[in-house]
Design a protein around this motif. Sequence first.
Motif, PDB file in Angstrom:
ATOM      1  N   SER A  16       0.824  -1.212   0.000  1.00 55.33           N
ATOM      2  CA  SER A  16       0.000   0.000   0.000  1.00 55.33           C
ATOM      3  C   SER A  16       0.858   1.263   0.000  1.00 55.33           C
ATOM      4  O   SER A  16       0.434   2.308  -0.487  1.00 55.33           O
ATOM      5  N   VAL A  17       2.054   1.163   0.549  1.00 49.26           N
ATOM      6  CA  VAL A  17       2.935   2.319   0.670  1.00 49.26           C
ATOM      7  C   VAL A  17       3.608   2.662  -0.661  1.00 49.26           C
ATOM      8  O   VAL A  17       3.702   3.838  -1.033  1.00 49.26           O
ATOM      9  N   PHE A  18       4.062   1.670  -1.407  1.00 48.19           N
ATOM     10  CA  PHE A  18       4.791   1.931  -2.644  1.00 48.19           C
ATOM     11  C   PHE A  18       3.988   2.736  -3.668  1.00 48.19           C
ATOM     12  O   PHE A  18       4.537   3.653  -4.287  1.00 48.19           O
ATOM     13  N   PRO A  19       2.695   2.458  -3.881  1.00 53.31           N
ATOM     14  CA  PRO A  19       1.938   3.296  -4.826  1.00 53.31           C
ATOM     15  C   PRO A  19       1.848   4.764  -4.394  1.00 53.31           C
ATOM     16  O   PRO A  19       1.880   5.667  -5.236  1.00 53.31           O
ATOM     17  N   VAL A  20       1.769   5.015  -3.101  1.00 56.74           N
ATOM     18  CA  VAL A  20       1.753   6.396  -2.603  1.00 56.74           C
ATOM     19  C   VAL A  20       3.089   7.061  -2.909  1.00 56.74           C
ATOM     20  O   VAL A  20       3.154   8.206  -3.366  1.00 56.74           O
ATOM     21  N   MET A  21       4.155   6.327  -2.688  1.00 58.56           N
ATOM     22  CA  MET A  21       5.489   6.834  -2.986  1.00 58.56           C
ATOM     23  C   MET A  21       5.609   7.170  -4.479  1.00 58.56           C
ATOM     24  O   MET A  21       6.157   8.216  -4.851  1.00 58.56           O
ATOM     25  N   GLU A  22       5.088   6.285  -5.319  1.00 61.16           N
ATOM     26  CA  GLU A  22       5.135   6.524  -6.766  1.00 61.16           C
ATOM     27  C   GLU A  22       4.390   7.801  -7.140  1.00 61.16           C
ATOM     28  O   GLU A  22       4.880   8.599  -7.952  1.00 61.16           O
ATOM     29  N   GLU A  23       3.221   8.010  -6.570  1.00 60.94           N
ATOM     30  CA  GLU A  23       2.442   9.218  -6.866  1.00 60.94           C
ATOM     31  C   GLU A  23       3.178  10.473  -6.404  1.00 60.94           C
ATOM     32  O   GLU A  23       3.249  11.457  -7.139  1.00 60.94           O
ATOM     33  N   LEU A  24       3.702  10.444  -5.198  1.00 61.93           N
ATOM     34  CA  LEU A  24       4.427  11.601  -4.683  1.00 61.93           C
ATOM     35  C   LEU A  24       5.667  11.925  -5.512  1.00 61.93           C
ATOM     36  O   LEU A  24       6.007  13.096  -5.702  1.00 61.93           O
ATOM     37  N   SER A  25       6.327  10.894  -6.018  1.00 62.95           N
ATOM     38  CA  SER A  25       7.560  11.105  -6.777  1.00 62.95           C
ATOM     39  C   SER A  25       7.312  11.816  -8.106  1.00 62.95           C
ATOM     40  O   SER A  25       8.239  12.360  -8.700  1.00 62.95           O
ATOM     41  N   LYS A  26       6.078  11.850  -8.557  1.00 63.29           N
ATOM     42  CA  LYS A  26       5.758  12.541  -9.808  1.00 63.29           C
ATOM     43  C   LYS A  26       5.851  14.062  -9.659  1.00 63.29           C
ATOM     44  O   LYS A  26       6.104  14.764 -10.634  1.00 63.29           O
ATOM     45  N   GLU A  27       5.628  14.563  -8.445  1.00 61.64           N
ATOM     46  CA  GLU A  27       5.606  16.009  -8.237  1.00 61.64           C
ATOM     47  C   GLU A  27       6.639  16.504  -7.232  1.00 61.64           C
ATOM     48  O   GLU A  27       6.832  17.716  -7.111  1.00 61.64           O
ATOM     49  N   HIS A  28       7.270  15.585  -6.498  1.00 61.97           N
ATOM     50  CA  HIS A  28       8.189  15.993  -5.440  1.00 61.97           C
ATOM     51  C   HIS A  28       9.484  15.185  -5.513  1.00 61.97           C
ATOM     52  O   HIS A  28       9.506  14.088  -6.069  1.00 61.97           O
ATOM     53  N   THR A  29      10.529  15.714  -4.937  1.00 63.08           N
ATOM     54  CA  THR A  29      11.779  14.989  -4.771  1.00 63.08           C
ATOM     55  C   THR A  29      11.654  14.166  -3.499  1.00 63.08           C
ATOM     56  O   THR A  29      11.365  14.717  -2.432  1.00 63.08           O
ATOM     57  N   LEU A  30      11.840  12.859  -3.630  1.00 73.74           N
ATOM     58  CA  LEU A  30      11.754  11.981  -2.464  1.00 73.74           C
ATOM     59  C   LEU A  30      13.140  11.498  -2.068  1.00 73.74           C
ATOM     60  O   LEU A  30      13.915  11.058  -2.908  1.00 73.74           O
ATOM     61  N   ILE A  31      13.416  11.576  -0.787  1.00 75.08           N
ATOM     62  CA  ILE A  31      14.654  11.048  -0.211  1.00 75.08           C
ATOM     63  C   ILE A  31      14.264   9.818   0.601  1.00 75.08           C
ATOM     64  O   ILE A  31      13.679   9.928   1.674  1.00 75.08           O
ATOM     65  N   PRO A  32      14.533   8.615   0.076  1.00 73.95           N
ATOM     66  CA  PRO A  32      14.139   7.407   0.806  1.00 73.95           C
ATOM     67  C   PRO A  32      15.061   7.128   1.982  1.00 73.95           C
ATOM     68  O   PRO A  32      16.274   7.320   1.903  1.00 73.95           O
ATOM     69  N   ILE A  33      14.457   6.690   3.081  1.00 74.44           N
ATOM     70  CA  ILE A  33      15.183   6.384   4.312  1.00 74.44           C
ATOM     71  C   ILE A  33      14.644   5.055   4.836  1.00 74.44           C
ATOM     72  O   ILE A  33      13.438   4.876   4.966  1.00 74.44           O
ATOM     73  N   PHE A  34      15.533   4.109   5.106  1.00 73.56           N
ATOM     74  CA  PHE A  34      15.138   2.808   5.638  1.00 73.56           C
ATOM     75  C   PHE A  34      15.687   2.630   7.041  1.00 73.56           C
ATOM     76  O   PHE A  34      16.850   2.966   7.301  1.00 73.56           O
ATOM     77  N   SER A  35      14.871   2.084   7.932  1.00 74.37           N
ATOM     78  CA  SER A  35      15.400   1.668   9.227  1.00 74.37           C
ATOM     79  C   SER A  35      16.318   0.473   8.989  1.00 74.37           C
ATOM     80  O   SER A  35      16.267  -0.174   7.935  1.00 74.37           O
ATOM     81  N   PHE A  36      17.153   0.173   9.968  1.00 75.34           N
ATOM     82  CA  PHE A  36      18.057  -0.976   9.842  1.00 75.34           C
ATOM     83  C   PHE A  36      17.268  -2.255   9.567  1.00 75.34           C
ATOM     84  O   PHE A  36      17.609  -3.034   8.674  1.00 75.34           O
ATOM     85  N   VAL A  37      16.205  -2.461  10.322  1.00 75.27           N
ATOM     86  CA  VAL A  37      15.406  -3.683  10.168  1.00 75.27           C
ATOM     87  C   VAL A  37      14.779  -3.755   8.782  1.00 75.27           C
ATOM     88  O   VAL A  37      14.817  -4.794   8.117  1.00 75.27           O
ATOM     89  N   SER A  38      14.212  -2.667   8.308  1.00 68.14           N
ATOM     90  CA  SER A  38      13.558  -2.708   6.998  1.00 68.14           C
ATOM     91  C   SER A  38      14.567  -2.897   5.866  1.00 68.14           C
ATOM     92  O   SER A  38      14.230  -3.455   4.826  1.00 68.14           O
TER      93      SER A  38
END
Length: 88
Positions: A16-38
């Motif tokens: 559910s999260v990845f499609p939101v990320m895809e939509e946001l990336s069309k209009e904004h610069t996204l800086i991805p951040i992962f926790s150690f576990v993820s």
Amino acid sequence: MTIGFALCGSFCTYGSVFPVMEELSKEHTLIPIFSFVSATTDSRFGKASEHLARVEEICGRKPILTIAQAEPIGPKKLLDALIIAPCT
């Protein structure tokens, strides 16, 4: 806007999260951040390496994976907003 997009546990919600990320990336610069576990945990919802690759493809940049890499975000005011999704 430059938006930090942080991913943590709750791997079952990534679908559910990845499609939101895809939509946001069309209009904004996204800086991805992962926790150690993820960034390091394989689960029945996919391998960590697959999640990292997908996010890199969506955002067009490698994710931040360590505290040292994330440290400059605050002092240098690198983000306009920060999304933590899923927020577990």
